[in-house]
Design a protein around this motif. Structure first.
Motif, PDB file in Angstrom:
ATOM      1  N   LEU A  50      -8.399  11.161 -12.733  1.00 31.29           N
ATOM      2  CA  LEU A  50      -7.823  10.791 -11.386  1.00 31.29           C
ATOM      3  C   LEU A  50      -8.069   9.122 -11.427  1.00 31.29           C
ATOM      4  N   HIS A  51      -8.912   8.649 -11.827  1.00 27.03           N
ATOM      5  CA  HIS A  51      -8.796   6.873 -11.529  1.00 27.03           C
ATOM      6  C   HIS A  51      -7.787   6.418 -12.340  1.00 27.03           C
ATOM      7  N   PRO A  52      -7.715   7.032 -13.472  1.00 29.47           N
ATOM      8  CA  PRO A  52      -6.284   6.057 -14.213  1.00 29.47           C
ATOM      9  C   PRO A  52      -4.840   6.380 -13.910  1.00 29.47           C
ATOM     10  N   PHE A  53      -5.330   8.101 -13.046  1.00 27.19           N
ATOM     11  CA  PHE A  53      -3.687   8.521 -12.476  1.00 27.19           C
ATOM     12  C   PHE A  53      -3.492   7.439 -11.353  1.00 27.19           C
ATOM     13  N   VAL A 108       0.991  -0.944   0.180  1.00 26.23           N
ATOM     14  CA  VAL A 108       0.187   0.111  -0.203  1.00 26.23           C
ATOM     15  C   VAL A 108       0.859   1.708   0.019  1.00 26.23           C
ATOM     16  N   GLY A 109       0.251   2.373  -0.488  1.00 27.19           N
ATOM     17  CA  GLY A 109       1.282   3.860  -0.804  1.00 27.19           C
ATOM     18  C   GLY A 109      -0.588   4.739  -0.287  1.00 27.19           C
ATOM     19  N   VAL A 110       0.472   6.038  -0.106  1.00 29.67           N
ATOM     20  CA  VAL A 110      -0.720   6.968   0.918  1.00 29.67           C
ATOM     21  C   VAL A 110      -0.312   7.604  -0.044  1.00 29.67           C
ATOM     22  N   PHE A 111      -0.962   8.943  -1.280  1.00 25.63           N
ATOM     23  CA  PHE A 111      -0.537   9.156  -1.818  1.00 25.63           C
ATOM     24  C   PHE A 111      -1.015  10.698  -1.512  1.00 25.63           C
ATOM     25  N   ALA A 112      -0.424  12.443  -1.978  1.00 29.03           N
ATOM     26  CA  ALA A 112      -1.739  13.348  -1.418  1.00 29.03           C
ATOM     27  C   ALA A 112      -1.106  13.656  -2.994  1.00 29.03           C
ATOM     28  N   ILE A 113      -2.490  14.104  -3.429  1.00 26.61           N
ATOM     29  CA  ILE A 113      -2.088  14.203  -5.410  1.00 26.61           C
ATOM     30  C   ILE A 113      -3.188  15.674  -5.377  1.00 26.61           C
ATOM     31  N   ALA A 114      -2.879  16.827  -6.181  1.00 32.59           N
ATOM     32  CA  ALA A 114      -3.432  17.939  -6.165  1.00 32.59           C
ATOM     33  C   ALA A 114      -3.107  18.044  -7.694  1.00 32.59           C
ATOM     34  N   GLY A 115      -3.708  19.111  -8.242  1.00 31.73           N
ATOM     35  CA  GLY A 115      -3.843  19.348  -9.258  1.00 31.73           C
ATOM     36  C   GLY A 115      -4.712  18.405 -10.871  1.00 31.73           C
ATOM     37  N   VAL A 116      -5.400  17.248 -10.367  1.00 34.77           N
ATOM     38  CA  VAL A 116      -5.309  16.667 -11.023  1.00 34.77           C
ATOM     39  C   VAL A 116      -7.274  16.480 -11.130  1.00 34.77           C
TER      40      VAL A 116
END
Length: 163
Positions: free
Chosen positions: A104-107, A91-99
């Motif tokens: 978002l789903h494919p990203f 598992v990875g926990v990500f902070a994502i902004a600007g998508v």
């Protein structure tokens, strides 16, 4: 248009930001079936790898959890006897902004697993080596192809329901 072909109307697309906040093994199982049976000697392994991906939003704004589940089975080519079975949920926990929302789903299911994969590859290599086998160095996984296959599978499953 500017020299590089970009529109100069002042509307810049948002800058994509992705940070890995953490990564961990949620579950890991390694069964050395060959050792349990007391088998020894030279073997010609046949390796199969199944990959499952999942992503979900976390309660914190802009945070997502992406997990890669691998099921790796090794059998002897001549006899078909199982040598080992490994299952890992990473598992990875990500902070994502600007998508943008539509991307978002494919990203989450392509770019995030790409970031996690080198760490997961190392775990698989170490565990198989420590389990008494030559280290298994997984080849790169085509996360784009896995994503497209899953989208196609879901579309095919939805077809009969609409008929």
């Amino acid at each position: 248009m500017s020299e590089n072909g970009a529109a100069t109307n002042g509307a810049q697309p948002p800058q994509v930001q992705m940070n890995i906040l953490g990564q961990f093994v949620r579950d890991l199982s390694f069964e050395n079936i060959m050792a349990q049976k007391g088998a020894t000697g030279e073997v010609q392994p046949d390796i199969s790898v199944q990959v499952n991906l999942d992503a979900k939003k976390r309660p914190a704004e802009g945070q997502f959890e992406v997990n890669i589940k691998l099921k790796i089975e090794s059998k002897s080519k001549p006899t078909g006897d199982k040598l080992f079975l490994m299952e890992v949920d990473y598992v990875g926990v990500f902070a994502i902004a600007g998508v943008p929302e539509e991307q978002l789903h494919p990203f989450l299911l392509i770019e995030c697993p790409r970031m996690l994969f080198p760490f997961l590859r190392r775990i698989v290599s170490d565990v198989t080596r420590d389990g008494g086998f030559p280290p298994l160095n997984l080849e790169n996984i085509d996360f784009v192809q896995i994503y497209r296959a899953e989208v196609a599978r879901r579309q095919a499953a939805a077809q009969p329901a609409q008929a």
